[in-house]
Design an enzyme around this catalytic site. Structure first.
Site, PDB file in Angstrom:
ATOM      1  N   LYS A   1      -5.454 -10.372  -6.685  1.00 41.97           N
ATOM      2  CA  LYS A   1      -6.132 -10.020  -5.730  1.00 41.97           C
ATOM      3  C   LYS A   1      -7.226  -9.596  -6.954  1.00 41.97           C
ATOM      4  O   LYS A   1      -7.370  -8.337  -7.010  1.00 41.97           O
ATOM      5  CB  LYS A   1      -6.284  -9.519  -5.226  1.00 41.97           C
ATOM      6  CG  LYS A   1      -6.857 -10.425  -3.478  1.00 41.97           C
ATOM      7  CD  LYS A   1      -6.657  -9.327  -2.262  1.00 41.97           C
ATOM      8  CE  LYS A   1      -7.557  -8.214  -2.112  1.00 41.97           C
ATOM      9  NZ  LYS A   1      -7.861  -7.602  -0.621  1.00 41.97           N
TER      10      LYS A   1
ATOM     11  N   LYS B   1       1.305  -1.062   0.352  1.00 42.75           N
ATOM     12  CA  LYS B   1      -0.164   0.113   0.295  1.00 42.75           C
ATOM     13  C   LYS B   1       0.479   0.973   0.172  1.00 42.75           C
ATOM     14  O   LYS B   1       0.388   1.713  -0.865  1.00 42.75           O
ATOM     15  CB  LYS B   1      -0.950   0.237   0.990  1.00 42.75           C
ATOM     16  CG  LYS B   1      -1.926  -1.079   1.302  1.00 42.75           C
ATOM     17  CD  LYS B   1      -3.349  -0.633   2.170  1.00 42.75           C
ATOM     18  CE  LYS B   1      -4.615  -1.728   1.600  1.00 42.75           C
ATOM     19  NZ  LYS B   1      -5.523  -1.219   2.347  1.00 42.75           N
TER      20      LYS B   1
ATOM     21  N   LYS C   1     -11.688  -3.897  -3.870  1.00 44.24           N
ATOM     22  CA  LYS C   1     -12.519  -2.627  -4.431  1.00 44.24           C
ATOM     23  C   LYS C   1     -11.051  -1.784  -5.007  1.00 44.24           C
ATOM     24  O   LYS C   1     -11.626  -0.974  -5.050  1.00 44.24           O
ATOM     25  CB  LYS C   1     -12.597  -2.235  -2.442  1.00 44.24           C
ATOM     26  CG  LYS C   1     -13.188  -3.231  -1.859  1.00 44.24           C
ATOM     27  CD  LYS C   1     -14.430  -2.694  -0.839  1.00 44.24           C
ATOM     28  CE  LYS C   1     -13.936  -3.302   0.653  1.00 44.24           C
ATOM     29  NZ  LYS C   1     -12.438  -3.148   1.478  1.00 44.24           N
TER      30      LYS C   1
HETATM   31  P1  ATP Z   1      -8.992  -4.189  -0.798  1.00 39.88           P
HETATM   32  O1  ATP Z   1     -10.008  -4.774  -1.879  1.00 39.88           O
HETATM   33  O2  ATP Z   1      -9.606  -2.906  -1.367  1.00 39.88           O
HETATM   34  O3  ATP Z   1      -7.657  -4.154  -1.419  1.00 39.88           O
HETATM   35  P2  ATP Z   1      -9.241  -5.441   1.696  1.00 39.88           P
HETATM   36  O4  ATP Z   1      -9.734  -7.086   0.788  1.00 39.88           O
HETATM   37  O5  ATP Z   1      -7.495  -5.346   1.988  1.00 39.88           O
HETATM   38  O6  ATP Z   1      -9.216  -4.065   0.364  1.00 39.88           O
HETATM   39  P3  ATP Z   1     -11.783  -5.680   3.640  1.00 39.88           P
HETATM   40  O7  ATP Z   1     -12.414  -5.199   1.999  1.00 39.88           O
HETATM   41  O8  ATP Z   1     -11.738  -5.155   4.683  1.00 39.88           O
HETATM   42  O9  ATP Z   1     -10.044  -5.067   2.680  1.00 39.88           O
HETATM   43  O10 ATP Z   1     -11.808  -7.237   2.963  1.00 39.88           O
HETATM   44  C1  ATP Z   1     -12.314  -7.305   3.946  1.00 39.88           C
HETATM   45  C2  ATP Z   1     -12.435  -9.193   3.935  1.00 39.88           C
HETATM   46  O11 ATP Z   1     -12.272  -9.305   2.524  1.00 39.88           O
HETATM   47  C3  ATP Z   1     -11.135  -9.375   4.033  1.00 39.88           C
HETATM   48  O12 ATP Z   1     -11.198 -11.038   5.091  1.00 39.88           O
HETATM   49  C4  ATP Z   1     -10.772 -10.138   2.994  1.00 39.88           C
HETATM   50  O13 ATP Z   1      -9.512 -11.095   3.431  1.00 39.88           O
HETATM   51  C5  ATP Z   1     -11.660 -10.724   2.384  1.00 39.88           C
HETATM   52  N1  ATP Z   1     -11.222 -10.541   1.503  1.00 39.88           N
HETATM   53  C6  ATP Z   1     -10.659  -9.076  -0.217  1.00 39.88           C
HETATM   54  N2  ATP Z   1     -10.615  -9.494  -1.056  1.00 39.88           N
HETATM   55  C7  ATP Z   1     -10.603 -10.896  -0.855  1.00 39.88           C
HETATM   56  C8  ATP Z   1     -10.480 -11.388  -1.809  1.00 39.88           C
HETATM   57  N3  ATP Z   1     -10.010 -11.276  -3.763  1.00 39.88           N
HETATM   58  N4  ATP Z   1     -10.758 -13.173  -2.280  1.00 39.88           N
HETATM   59  C9  ATP Z   1     -10.756 -13.679  -0.867  1.00 39.88           C
HETATM   60  N5  ATP Z   1     -11.098 -12.889   0.035  1.00 39.88           N
HETATM   61  C10 ATP Z   1     -11.245 -11.374   0.287  1.00 39.88           C
END
Ligand code: ATP
Ligand code: LTN
Length: 333
Positions: free
Chosen positions: A196, A114, A199
Protein backbone atom coordinates in the site's frame (compact mmCIF):
# COMPACT_ATOMS: atom_id res chain seq x y z
CA UNK A 1 -30.68 14.01 9.84
CA UNK A 2 -28.49 11.01 8.93
CA UNK A 3 -24.74 11.17 9.45
CA UNK A 4 -21.61 10.20 7.52
CA UNK A 5 -18.39 10.02 9.55
CA UNK A 6 -14.74 9.57 8.64
CA UNK A 7 -11.25 10.52 9.79
CA UNK A 8 -7.68 10.83 8.60
CA UNK A 9 -4.64 10.53 10.85
CA UNK A 10 -2.18 13.44 10.88
CA UNK A 11 0.76 11.05 10.63
CA UNK A 12 2.53 12.79 7.75
CA UNK A 13 1.96 14.84 4.65
CA UNK A 14 -1.00 13.43 2.69
CA UNK A 15 -0.31 11.40 -0.44
CA UNK A 16 -2.44 10.50 -3.46
CA UNK A 17 -3.33 7.16 -1.79
CA UNK A 18 -5.17 8.85 1.06
CA UNK A 19 -6.57 11.38 -1.40
CA UNK A 20 -8.01 8.84 -3.86
CA UNK A 21 -9.04 6.36 -1.17
CA UNK A 22 -10.75 8.90 1.04
CA UNK A 23 -10.87 12.69 0.46
CA UNK A 24 -11.79 12.58 -3.24
CA UNK A 25 -14.49 10.09 -2.32
CA UNK A 26 -15.81 12.44 0.43
CA UNK A 27 -16.11 15.20 -2.17
CA UNK A 28 -18.13 12.91 -4.48
CA UNK A 29 -20.30 11.65 -1.61
CA UNK A 30 -21.13 15.20 -0.56
CA UNK A 31 -22.82 15.52 -3.95
CA UNK A 32 -24.69 12.22 -3.83
CA UNK A 33 -25.69 12.40 -0.13
CA UNK A 34 -26.81 16.02 0.12
CA UNK A 35 -29.42 15.07 2.71
CA UNK A 36 -26.73 13.71 5.08
CA UNK A 37 -24.51 15.68 7.43
CA UNK A 38 -20.76 14.93 7.26
CA UNK A 39 -18.62 14.78 10.41
CA UNK A 40 -15.03 14.62 9.16
CA UNK A 41 -12.09 14.91 11.49
CA UNK A 42 -8.34 14.87 11.93
CA UNK A 43 -7.64 11.76 14.01
CA UNK A 44 -4.85 13.14 16.23
CA UNK A 45 -5.69 10.76 19.12
CA UNK A 46 -5.06 7.88 16.72
CA UNK A 47 -1.75 9.41 15.62
CA UNK A 48 -0.23 9.20 19.12
CA UNK A 49 -0.66 5.42 19.32
CA UNK A 50 2.84 5.43 17.81
CA UNK A 51 5.47 7.86 19.21
CA UNK A 52 5.50 11.20 17.32
CA UNK A 53 7.49 14.38 17.48
CA UNK A 54 5.04 16.80 19.12
CA UNK A 55 5.94 19.84 17.00
CA UNK A 56 5.73 17.83 13.80
CA UNK A 57 2.36 16.42 14.90
CA UNK A 58 0.90 19.88 15.58
CA UNK A 59 2.06 21.14 12.19
CA UNK A 60 0.57 18.11 10.42
CA UNK A 61 -2.80 18.52 12.16
CA UNK A 62 -3.12 21.99 10.66
CA UNK A 63 -1.88 20.84 7.26
CA UNK A 64 -4.37 17.96 7.06
CA UNK A 65 -7.21 20.27 8.11
CA UNK A 66 -6.31 22.76 5.36
CA UNK A 67 -5.99 19.97 2.79
CA UNK A 68 -9.48 18.67 3.54
CA UNK A 69 -10.86 22.05 2.44
CA UNK A 70 -8.35 22.55 -0.38
CA UNK A 71 -9.51 19.28 -1.96
CA UNK A 72 -12.92 20.81 -2.61
CA UNK A 73 -15.20 19.81 0.26
CA UNK A 74 -18.24 22.07 0.50
CA UNK A 75 -18.91 23.69 3.83
CA UNK A 76 -22.72 23.49 3.82
CA UNK A 77 -23.33 19.98 5.16
CA UNK A 78 -19.93 19.54 6.80
CA UNK A 79 -18.52 19.76 10.33
CA UNK A 80 -14.72 19.52 10.20
CA UNK A 81 -12.99 19.12 13.55
CA UNK A 82 -9.95 17.92 15.44
CA UNK A 83 -10.66 14.69 17.31
CA UNK A 84 -8.87 15.65 20.56
CA UNK A 85 -11.00 18.80 20.81
CA UNK A 86 -14.05 16.60 21.39
CA UNK A 87 -13.34 14.83 24.70
CA UNK A 88 -16.17 12.34 24.24
CA UNK A 89 -13.95 10.40 21.79
CA UNK A 90 -11.45 9.43 24.52
CA UNK A 91 -14.27 8.69 26.96
CA UNK A 92 -16.16 6.51 24.50
CA UNK A 93 -13.02 4.58 23.64
CA UNK A 94 -12.64 3.53 27.28
CA UNK A 95 -16.29 2.56 27.62
CA UNK A 96 -16.19 0.49 24.44
CA UNK A 97 -13.07 -1.34 25.66
CA UNK A 98 -15.39 -2.81 28.26
CA UNK A 99 -17.51 -4.26 25.45
CA UNK A 100 -14.63 -5.56 23.30
CA UNK A 101 -12.76 -8.84 23.75
CA UNK A 102 -8.97 -9.08 23.83
CA UNK A 103 -9.16 -11.83 21.21
CA UNK A 104 -10.96 -9.47 18.82
CA UNK A 105 -8.24 -6.84 19.17
CA UNK A 106 -5.49 -9.45 18.80
CA UNK A 107 -6.91 -10.46 15.43
CA UNK A 108 -6.63 -6.98 13.88
CA UNK A 109 -4.15 -7.16 11.00
CA UNK A 110 -3.28 -3.46 11.23
CA UNK A 111 -2.27 -3.95 14.88
CA UNK A 112 -0.15 -6.98 14.02
CA UNK A 113 1.60 -5.16 11.17
CA UNK A 114 2.21 -1.95 13.11
CA UNK A 115 3.34 -3.81 16.26
CA UNK A 116 5.84 -5.77 14.20
CA UNK A 117 7.35 -2.60 12.70
CA UNK A 118 7.62 -0.91 16.11
CA UNK A 119 11.22 -0.47 17.26
CA UNK A 120 10.43 0.60 20.83
CA UNK A 121 7.66 -0.75 23.09
CA UNK A 122 4.20 -1.37 21.63
CA UNK A 123 1.70 0.77 23.57
CA UNK A 124 -1.67 -0.38 24.83
CA UNK A 125 -3.05 2.60 22.88
CA UNK A 126 -2.02 0.89 19.65
CA UNK A 127 -3.76 -2.28 20.83
CA UNK A 128 -7.03 -0.53 21.72
CA UNK A 129 -6.93 1.73 18.61
CA UNK A 130 -10.01 -0.03 17.09
CA UNK A 131 -12.16 0.86 20.11
CA UNK A 132 -11.20 4.54 19.66
CA UNK A 133 -12.22 4.26 16.03
CA UNK A 134 -15.48 2.49 16.95
CA UNK A 135 -16.23 5.36 19.35
CA UNK A 136 -15.53 7.96 16.61
CA UNK A 137 -18.23 6.35 14.53
CA UNK A 138 -20.83 5.29 17.11
CA UNK A 139 -20.85 8.66 18.92
CA UNK A 140 -22.45 10.19 15.83
CA UNK A 141 -24.73 7.26 14.95
CA UNK A 142 -23.09 7.23 11.54
CA UNK A 143 -25.07 5.52 8.85
CA UNK A 144 -22.10 5.36 6.46
CA UNK A 145 -18.33 5.43 6.94
CA UNK A 146 -16.29 6.11 3.78
CA UNK A 147 -12.85 4.49 4.08
CA UNK A 148 -10.15 2.79 2.01
CA UNK A 149 -9.87 -0.96 1.78
CA UNK A 150 -7.43 -1.29 4.72
CA UNK A 151 -10.08 -0.12 7.22
CA UNK A 152 -12.68 -2.80 6.40
CA UNK A 153 -11.70 -4.99 9.34
CA UNK A 154 -11.97 -2.09 11.83
CA UNK A 155 -15.42 -1.30 10.46
CA UNK A 156 -16.50 -4.93 10.89
CA UNK A 157 -15.40 -4.81 14.54
CA UNK A 158 -17.27 -1.52 15.03
CA UNK A 159 -20.41 -3.18 13.73
CA UNK A 160 -19.91 -6.18 16.04
CA UNK A 161 -19.48 -3.91 19.08
CA UNK A 162 -22.59 -1.89 18.15
CA UNK A 163 -24.67 -5.04 17.73
CA UNK A 164 -23.37 -6.43 21.04
CA UNK A 165 -24.35 -3.26 22.91
CA UNK A 166 -27.73 -3.16 21.16
CA UNK A 167 -28.43 -6.77 22.07
CA UNK A 168 -27.71 -6.05 25.72
CA UNK A 169 -29.32 -2.66 26.18
CA UNK A 170 -31.88 -2.35 23.40
CA UNK A 171 -31.29 -0.42 20.17
CA UNK A 172 -28.82 2.26 21.14
CA UNK A 173 -26.24 2.59 18.38
CA UNK A 174 -26.81 2.86 14.64
CA UNK A 175 -24.93 -0.04 13.02
CA UNK A 176 -22.69 1.70 10.43
CA UNK A 177 -22.00 0.56 6.87
CA UNK A 178 -18.65 1.07 5.10
CA UNK A 179 -18.52 2.99 1.81
CA UNK A 180 -15.46 1.82 -0.08
CA UNK A 181 -14.69 3.42 -3.47
CA UNK A 182 -14.91 1.04 -6.46
CA UNK A 183 -11.65 2.37 -7.88
CA UNK A 184 -8.85 3.80 -5.72
CA UNK A 185 -9.58 1.97 -2.46
CA UNK A 186 -6.03 0.66 -2.42
CA UNK A 187 -3.40 2.73 -4.19
CA UNK A 188 -0.06 0.94 -4.16
CA UNK A 189 3.50 2.11 -3.57
CA UNK A 190 5.27 3.37 -6.71
CA UNK A 191 8.45 1.54 -5.80
CA UNK A 192 6.97 -1.69 -4.41
CA UNK A 193 3.56 -1.97 -6.10
CA UNK A 194 2.53 -4.98 -4.03
CA UNK A 195 2.49 -2.77 -0.89
CA UNK A 196 0.00 0.00 0.00
CA UNK A 197 1.16 3.57 -0.68
CA UNK A 198 1.70 4.82 2.85
CA UNK A 199 2.49 8.04 4.69
CA UNK A 200 4.76 6.13 7.00
CA UNK A 201 6.88 4.37 4.34
CA UNK A 202 10.50 5.40 4.89
CA UNK A 203 11.09 5.45 1.14
CA UNK A 204 9.93 8.87 -0.13
CA UNK A 205 9.99 7.76 -3.78
CA UNK A 206 7.16 5.33 -3.00
CA UNK A 207 4.55 8.09 -2.93
CA UNK A 208 3.37 11.38 -4.38
CA UNK A 209 2.38 14.02 -1.87
CA UNK A 210 -0.52 16.34 -2.58
CA UNK A 211 1.84 19.28 -2.12
CA UNK A 212 4.74 17.94 -4.21
CA UNK A 213 6.16 20.13 -6.98
CA UNK A 214 5.27 19.31 -10.57
CA UNK A 215 8.79 18.12 -11.49
CA UNK A 216 8.88 15.75 -8.48
CA UNK A 217 5.50 14.30 -9.46
CA UNK A 218 6.68 13.68 -13.01
CA UNK A 219 9.95 12.12 -11.82
CA UNK A 220 8.18 9.77 -9.40
CA UNK A 221 5.74 8.53 -12.03
CA UNK A 222 8.33 8.15 -14.77
CA UNK A 223 10.48 6.06 -12.41
CA UNK A 224 7.57 4.03 -10.97
CA UNK A 225 8.40 0.32 -10.92
CA UNK A 226 6.61 -1.60 -13.72
CA UNK A 227 7.70 -4.73 -15.64
CA UNK A 228 9.50 -5.58 -18.84
CA UNK A 229 6.81 -7.04 -21.09
CA UNK A 230 5.73 -3.66 -22.50
CA UNK A 231 1.99 -4.46 -22.53
CA UNK A 232 -0.55 -2.08 -21.02
CA UNK A 233 -3.22 -4.19 -19.38
CA UNK A 234 -4.93 -4.47 -15.99
CA UNK A 235 -3.59 -7.50 -14.13
CA UNK A 236 -2.84 -6.60 -10.48
CA UNK A 237 -1.34 -10.01 -9.73
CA UNK A 238 1.17 -10.24 -12.58
CA UNK A 239 1.49 -6.55 -13.49
CA UNK A 240 1.02 -4.65 -10.20
CA UNK A 241 2.93 -1.53 -11.31
CA UNK A 242 1.01 -0.89 -14.55
CA UNK A 243 -2.28 -1.85 -12.87
CA UNK A 244 -1.61 0.67 -10.11
CA UNK A 245 -0.95 3.46 -12.64
CA UNK A 246 -4.17 2.53 -14.48
CA UNK A 247 -6.04 2.68 -11.16
CA UNK A 248 -4.60 6.10 -10.33
CA UNK A 249 -5.55 7.46 -13.75
CA UNK A 250 -9.02 5.91 -13.60
CA UNK A 251 -9.77 7.29 -10.13
CA UNK A 252 -8.62 10.78 -11.14
CA UNK A 253 -10.32 11.00 -14.52
CA UNK A 254 -13.46 8.98 -13.68
CA UNK A 255 -12.75 6.92 -16.81
CA UNK A 256 -13.13 3.15 -16.56
CA UNK A 257 -9.98 1.04 -16.53
CA UNK A 258 -11.18 -0.85 -19.64
CA UNK A 259 -11.54 2.43 -21.51
CA UNK A 260 -8.02 3.50 -20.49
CA UNK A 261 -6.59 0.15 -21.60
CA UNK A 262 -8.27 0.59 -24.98
CA UNK A 263 -6.82 4.09 -25.33
CA UNK A 264 -3.24 3.21 -24.36
CA UNK A 265 -2.80 -0.44 -25.38
CA UNK A 266 -0.96 0.41 -28.58
CA UNK A 267 1.41 2.90 -26.98
CA UNK A 268 4.54 2.30 -24.88
CA UNK A 269 5.15 2.66 -21.11
CA UNK A 270 6.84 6.05 -21.57
CA UNK A 271 3.84 7.55 -23.38
CA UNK A 272 1.43 6.01 -20.88
CA UNK A 273 3.41 7.22 -17.86
CA UNK A 274 3.57 10.75 -19.32
CA UNK A 275 -0.22 10.72 -19.63
CA UNK A 276 -0.59 9.53 -16.01
CA UNK A 277 1.82 12.26 -14.86
CA UNK A 278 -0.15 14.90 -16.80
CA UNK A 279 -3.42 13.95 -15.14
CA UNK A 280 -1.92 13.80 -11.63
CA UNK A 281 -0.27 17.23 -12.12
CA UNK A 282 -3.55 18.71 -13.40
CA UNK A 283 -5.53 17.24 -10.49
CA UNK A 284 -3.15 18.51 -7.81
CA UNK A 285 -2.52 22.01 -9.21
CA UNK A 286 -5.78 23.62 -7.97
CA UNK A 287 -5.46 21.79 -4.63
CA UNK A 288 -2.01 23.27 -4.04
CA UNK A 289 -3.23 26.75 -4.98
CA UNK A 290 -6.23 26.56 -2.65
CA UNK A 291 -4.08 25.11 0.12
CA UNK A 292 -1.70 28.07 0.16
CA UNK A 293 -4.62 30.50 0.48
CA UNK A 294 -6.38 28.49 3.20
CA UNK A 295 -3.37 27.70 5.40
CA UNK A 296 -2.56 31.40 5.72
CA UNK A 297 -6.10 32.59 6.42
CA UNK A 298 -8.29 32.87 9.51
CA UNK A 299 -10.98 30.98 7.60
CA UNK A 300 -9.58 27.60 8.62
CA UNK A 301 -9.58 28.27 12.37
CA UNK A 302 -13.08 29.71 12.24
CA UNK A 303 -14.35 26.63 10.42
CA UNK A 304 -12.58 24.28 12.85
CA UNK A 305 -14.15 26.17 15.78
CA UNK A 306 -17.58 25.67 14.28
CA UNK A 307 -16.83 21.98 13.66
CA UNK A 308 -15.66 21.57 17.25
CA UNK A 309 -18.90 23.07 18.59
CA UNK A 310 -21.10 20.97 16.26
CA UNK A 311 -19.30 17.74 17.11
CA UNK A 312 -19.28 18.40 20.85
CA UNK A 313 -23.01 19.08 20.82
CA UNK A 314 -23.80 15.67 19.29
CA UNK A 315 -21.06 13.65 21.02
CA UNK A 316 -21.67 14.97 24.55
CA UNK A 317 -25.34 14.09 24.33
CA UNK A 318 -24.60 10.58 23.13
CA UNK A 319 -21.96 9.86 25.77
CA UNK A 320 -24.22 11.13 28.56
CA UNK A 321 -26.99 8.83 27.34
CA UNK A 322 -24.58 5.92 27.08
CA UNK A 323 -23.21 6.43 30.61
CA UNK A 324 -26.75 6.35 31.90
CA UNK A 325 -27.79 3.41 29.73
CA UNK A 326 -25.04 1.17 31.12
CA UNK A 327 -25.71 2.14 34.74
CA UNK A 328 -23.02 4.75 35.46
CA UNK A 329 -23.59 7.84 37.63
CA UNK A 330 -26.28 8.83 40.12
CA UNK A 331 -29.33 9.49 38.02
CA UNK A 332 -31.88 6.78 38.86
CA UNK A 333 -34.29 6.91 35.93
P1 ATP B 1 -0.40 5.40 6.65
O1 ATP B 1 -0.46 5.71 5.19
O2 ATP B 1 0.63 6.18 7.38
O3 ATP B 1 -0.30 3.92 6.89
P2 ATP B 1 -3.15 5.19 7.08
O4 ATP B 1 -3.50 5.00 5.69
O5 ATP B 1 -3.17 3.96 7.91
O6 ATP B 1 -1.75 5.90 7.26
P3 ATP B 1 -4.93 7.47 7.26
O7 ATP B 1 -4.06 8.38 6.55
O8 ATP B 1 -5.60 7.96 8.46
O9 ATP B 1 -4.16 6.18 7.75
O10 ATP B 1 -6.02 6.95 6.23
C1 ATP B 1 -7.06 7.81 5.89
C2 ATP B 1 -7.94 7.18 4.88
O11 ATP B 1 -7.24 6.99 3.65
C3 ATP B 1 -8.46 5.80 5.28
O12 ATP B 1 -9.80 5.70 4.89
C4 ATP B 1 -7.59 4.85 4.50
O13 ATP B 1 -8.26 3.66 4.24
C5 ATP B 1 -7.33 5.65 3.23
N1 ATP B 1 -6.04 5.30 2.61
C6 ATP B 1 -4.81 5.43 3.15
N2 ATP B 1 -3.86 4.99 2.31
C7 ATP B 1 -4.50 4.57 1.19
C8 ATP B 1 -4.08 4.00 -0.07
N3 ATP B 1 -2.80 3.76 -0.32
N4 ATP B 1 -5.02 3.73 -0.99
C9 ATP B 1 -6.32 3.98 -0.75
N5 ATP B 1 -6.80 4.50 0.41
C10 ATP B 1 -5.91 4.79 1.37
N1 LTN C 1 -8.20 4.34 11.46
C1 LTN C 1 -8.30 5.12 10.27
C2 LTN C 1 -8.54 6.58 10.54
C3 LTN C 1 -9.79 6.75 11.36
C4 LTN C 1 -11.13 6.63 10.90
C5 LTN C 1 -11.96 6.84 12.06
C6 LTN C 1 -11.74 6.38 9.68
C7 LTN C 1 -9.84 7.01 12.68
N2 LTN C 1 -11.13 7.08 13.11
C8 LTN C 1 -13.34 6.78 11.99
C9 LTN C 1 -13.13 6.32 9.61
C10 LTN C 1 -13.93 6.52 10.76
C11 LTN C 1 -7.02 4.91 9.48
O1 LTN C 1 -6.02 4.55 10.00
N3 LTN C 1 -7.05 5.14 8.22
Amino acid sequence: MKHIVSGIQPTGSLNIGTYLGSIKNFVKLQESYQDHHFFLFIADLHAITIPRDRLELRKTIKEVAALYLACGLKKDNLSLFIQSEVEAHSQMSYLLQCFTYIGELERMTQFKEKAQKQETGVTSGLFTYPTLMAGDILLYDAEYVPVGDDQKQHLELTRDIAIRVNNRFGDFFTVPKPLIPKVGARIMSLTEPTKKMSKSDTFVKSRILLLDDENIIRKRIMSAVTDTDGIIKFDPKNKPGISNLLTIMSAITNTSIEQLVTTYQNTDYKTFKEAVADCVVAELKPIKEKYSTIINSGELDAFLDKGKADANRVARKKIAKFNHKIGLGRKQK
